[in-house]
Design a protein around this motif. Structure first.
Motif, short mmCIF file in Angstrom:
data_model
loop_
_atom_site.label_atom_id
_atom_site.label_comp_id
_atom_site.label_asym_id
_atom_site.label_seq_id
_atom_site.Cartn_x
_atom_site.Cartn_y
_atom_site.Cartn_z
N GLY A 1 0.79 -1.22 0.00
CA GLY A 1 0.00 0.00 0.00
C GLY A 1 0.82 1.26 0.00
O GLY A 1 0.34 2.33 0.41
N ASN A 2 2.06 1.16 -0.49
CA ASN A 2 2.98 2.31 -0.44
C ASN A 2 3.13 2.99 -1.80
O ASN A 2 4.07 3.75 -2.01
CB ASN A 2 4.35 1.87 0.06
CG ASN A 2 5.00 0.83 -0.85
OD1 ASN A 2 4.32 0.01 -1.44
ND2 ASN A 2 6.32 0.86 -0.96
N ILE A 3 2.21 2.72 -2.71
CA ILE A 3 2.21 3.35 -4.04
C ILE A 3 0.94 4.18 -4.18
O ILE A 3 -0.17 3.70 -3.91
CB ILE A 3 2.25 2.28 -5.16
CG1 ILE A 3 3.44 1.34 -4.97
CG2 ILE A 3 2.27 2.96 -6.52
CD1 ILE A 3 4.80 1.98 -5.05
N LEU A 4 1.11 5.43 -4.61
CA LEU A 4 -0.03 6.30 -4.88
C LEU A 4 0.12 6.86 -6.29
O LEU A 4 1.06 7.61 -6.56
CB LEU A 4 -0.11 7.44 -3.87
CG LEU A 4 -1.18 8.51 -4.13
CD1 LEU A 4 -2.58 7.89 -4.12
CD2 LEU A 4 -1.07 9.65 -3.12
N ASN A 5 -0.77 6.46 -7.18
CA ASN A 5 -0.76 6.95 -8.55
C ASN A 5 -1.89 7.94 -8.76
O ASN A 5 -3.02 7.72 -8.31
CB ASN A 5 -0.88 5.79 -9.53
CG ASN A 5 0.42 5.04 -9.68
OD1 ASN A 5 1.46 5.62 -9.94
ND2 ASN A 5 0.38 3.71 -9.49
N LEU A 6 -1.57 9.02 -9.46
CA LEU A 6 -2.52 10.09 -9.71
C LEU A 6 -2.60 10.32 -11.22
O LEU A 6 -1.93 11.20 -11.77
CB LEU A 6 -2.05 11.36 -9.00
CG LEU A 6 -3.00 12.54 -8.92
CD1 LEU A 6 -4.22 12.17 -8.08
CD2 LEU A 6 -2.29 13.74 -8.30
N PRO A 7 -3.39 9.49 -11.94
CA PRO A 7 -3.50 9.68 -13.39
C PRO A 7 -4.30 10.93 -13.72
O PRO A 7 -5.34 11.20 -13.12
CB PRO A 7 -4.23 8.40 -13.84
CG PRO A 7 -4.94 7.90 -12.62
CD PRO A 7 -4.16 8.35 -11.43
N LEU A 8 -3.79 11.70 -14.69
CA LEU A 8 -4.43 12.95 -15.11
C LEU A 8 -4.80 12.86 -16.58
O LEU A 8 -3.98 12.40 -17.39
CB LEU A 8 -3.47 14.13 -14.90
CG LEU A 8 -2.94 14.33 -13.48
CD1 LEU A 8 -1.84 15.38 -13.47
CD2 LEU A 8 -4.07 14.72 -12.53
N PRO A 9 -5.97 13.28 -16.98
CA PRO A 9 -6.37 13.17 -18.38
C PRO A 9 -5.61 14.15 -19.26
O PRO A 9 -5.16 15.21 -18.80
CB PRO A 9 -7.87 13.49 -18.36
CG PRO A 9 -8.05 14.35 -17.14
CD PRO A 9 -7.05 13.84 -16.14
N PRO A 10 -5.43 13.81 -20.54
CA PRO A 10 -4.82 14.76 -21.47
C PRO A 10 -5.54 16.10 -21.42
O PRO A 10 -6.77 16.16 -21.28
CB PRO A 10 -4.98 14.08 -22.83
CG PRO A 10 -5.09 12.62 -22.52
CD PRO A 10 -5.81 12.55 -21.20
N GLY A 11 -4.78 17.17 -21.53
CA GLY A 11 -5.37 18.50 -21.49
C GLY A 11 -5.44 19.12 -20.11
O GLY A 11 -5.85 20.29 -19.97
N THR A 12 -5.07 18.36 -19.06
CA THR A 12 -5.09 18.90 -17.70
C THR A 12 -4.23 20.16 -17.62
O THR A 12 -3.09 20.19 -18.08
CB THR A 12 -4.59 17.86 -16.69
OG1 THR A 12 -5.49 16.74 -16.69
CG2 THR A 12 -4.52 18.43 -15.29
N GLU A 13 -4.79 21.20 -17.02
CA GLU A 13 -4.07 22.46 -16.86
C GLU A 13 -3.69 22.67 -15.40
O GLU A 13 -4.04 21.87 -14.52
CB GLU A 13 -4.92 23.61 -17.39
CG GLU A 13 -5.22 23.45 -18.88
CD GLU A 13 -5.85 24.69 -19.49
OE1 GLU A 13 -6.29 25.58 -18.73
OE2 GLU A 13 -5.90 24.76 -20.74
N GLY A 14 -2.98 23.75 -15.15
CA GLY A 14 -2.42 24.00 -13.84
C GLY A 14 -3.40 23.92 -12.68
O GLY A 14 -3.10 23.25 -11.68
N PRO A 15 -4.55 24.59 -12.73
CA PRO A 15 -5.46 24.54 -11.58
C PRO A 15 -5.90 23.13 -11.21
O PRO A 15 -5.94 22.79 -10.01
CB PRO A 15 -6.64 25.40 -12.05
CG PRO A 15 -6.03 26.37 -13.01
CD PRO A 15 -4.99 25.58 -13.74
#
Length: 311
Positions: A203-217
């Motif tokens: 349980g020591n892995i944390l993945n944060l997938p972000l969709p294409p086009g994600t911007e700074g905010p």
């Protein structure tokens, strides 16, 4: 104290074929950017190349021997569709591991609160016995193991904001419960790993997938809501950073839309975490970033904040 900057001219001897995105000019662009007058006081250092024993912290001896044997006497040799070696690649890889280890050792010795290592080839895609994604050895995972086993730490956080999932770091650290690995990355995108449900056997892995086009905010909100509370709960004694700048909006290999301001922001926030939990200790290493102008400006922004926070 001031920020330490580690690099090694051997990292310029790892030569890839014409047109390859991971090229010598990347490091040259960074070195030029950090020659600006504002960086005149940067504490620049060179550490000895790592001995092969350091590679064995994460990789089996047979794999290390395989990579060494693959180095050509001249020209270049292809290890997989993306990863090439040249006559200077072995020295560059050992120099890169040595530079990051030197940065780690100096910060652990209290010589500075933070450090940045500008090296190549990068490392966060190299798995236990598989070179891939321009990477030969898991440089930051090796540093994490050194922090735990050589320096005697109990908890080390490795945080990766490269646009590609740090599959190699995940592979190398998922069986190490003393390490927390966090990766934010575009998904879907090569290498196809990094789903949120990939949490590792401890349980020591944390993945944060972000969709294409994600911007700074949206990027900032995701880290604030998901990553920072998890890191704070882990209470790391050291923060290691895989600083990939290919999430920049101008990068040619992906479709996230970050800017230099976003890289400044995340550097500040990682320093906040380090101040609260790790005595301010942050050691960062270059990963991706393939638009030379964006890479140079983003790296300068990252180092600028480290210097501000390390003063």
């Amino acid at each position: 104290m001031s920020t330490l900057f580690f690099t090694d001219p051997a990292c310029l001897t790892h030569v890839t074929p014409q047109g390859h995105p991971e090229r010598v000019e990347r490091l040259r662009a960074i070195l030029t950017a950090l020659e600006a007058p504002e960086f005149a006081g940067l504490d620049r250092r060179q550490a000895p190349p790592a001995p092969e024993a350091e590679l064995l912290r994460c990789h089996p001896a047979a794999y290390v021997a395989q990579i060494r044997a693959s180095i050509p006497a001249e020209g270049s040799h292809q290890l997989d569709p993306d990863t090439w070696v040249s006559p200077g690649s072995w020295d560059a890889a050992l120099a890169g591991v040595g530079a990051l280890n030197g940065a780690l050792d100096a910060v652990m010795a209290g010589e500075a609160r933070n450090a940045f290592a500008a090296i190549r080839p990068p490392g966060h895609h190299a798995e236990t016995a598989t070179p891939m994604g321009f990477c030969l050895f898991g440089t930051i995972a090796i540093a994490a193991k050194r922090a735990l086993d050589h320096h005697g730490l109990s908890r080390v956080a490795v945080l990766d904001f490269d646009v590609h999932h740090g599959n190699g770091t995940q592979d190398l650290l998922q069986h190490e419960p003393r390490a927390l690995f966090v990766s934010s990355h575009q998904f879907p995108l090569w290498p196809g790993t990094g789903r949120a449900e990939e949490t590792g056997p401890h349980g020591n892995i944390l993945n944060l997938p972000l969709p294409p086009g994600t911007e700074g905010p949206a990027f900032r909100q995701a880290w604030e809501e998901t990553v920072f509370p998890r890191v704070a709960a882990f209470d790391p004694q050291l923060i290691l950073v895989s600083a990939g700048f290919d999430a920049h909006r101008d990068d040619p290999l992906a479709q996230l839309n970050l800017t230099e301001a976003d890289f400044s922001w995340i550097t500040h926030r990682l320093c906040d975490l380090a101040d609260a939990h790790a005595g301010g200790r942050v050691v960062s290493v270059l990963e991706g970033g393939y638009n030379l102008d964006a890479l140079a400006a983003s790296t300068a922004a990252h180092v600028r904040v480290l210097r501000e926070r390390g003063a």
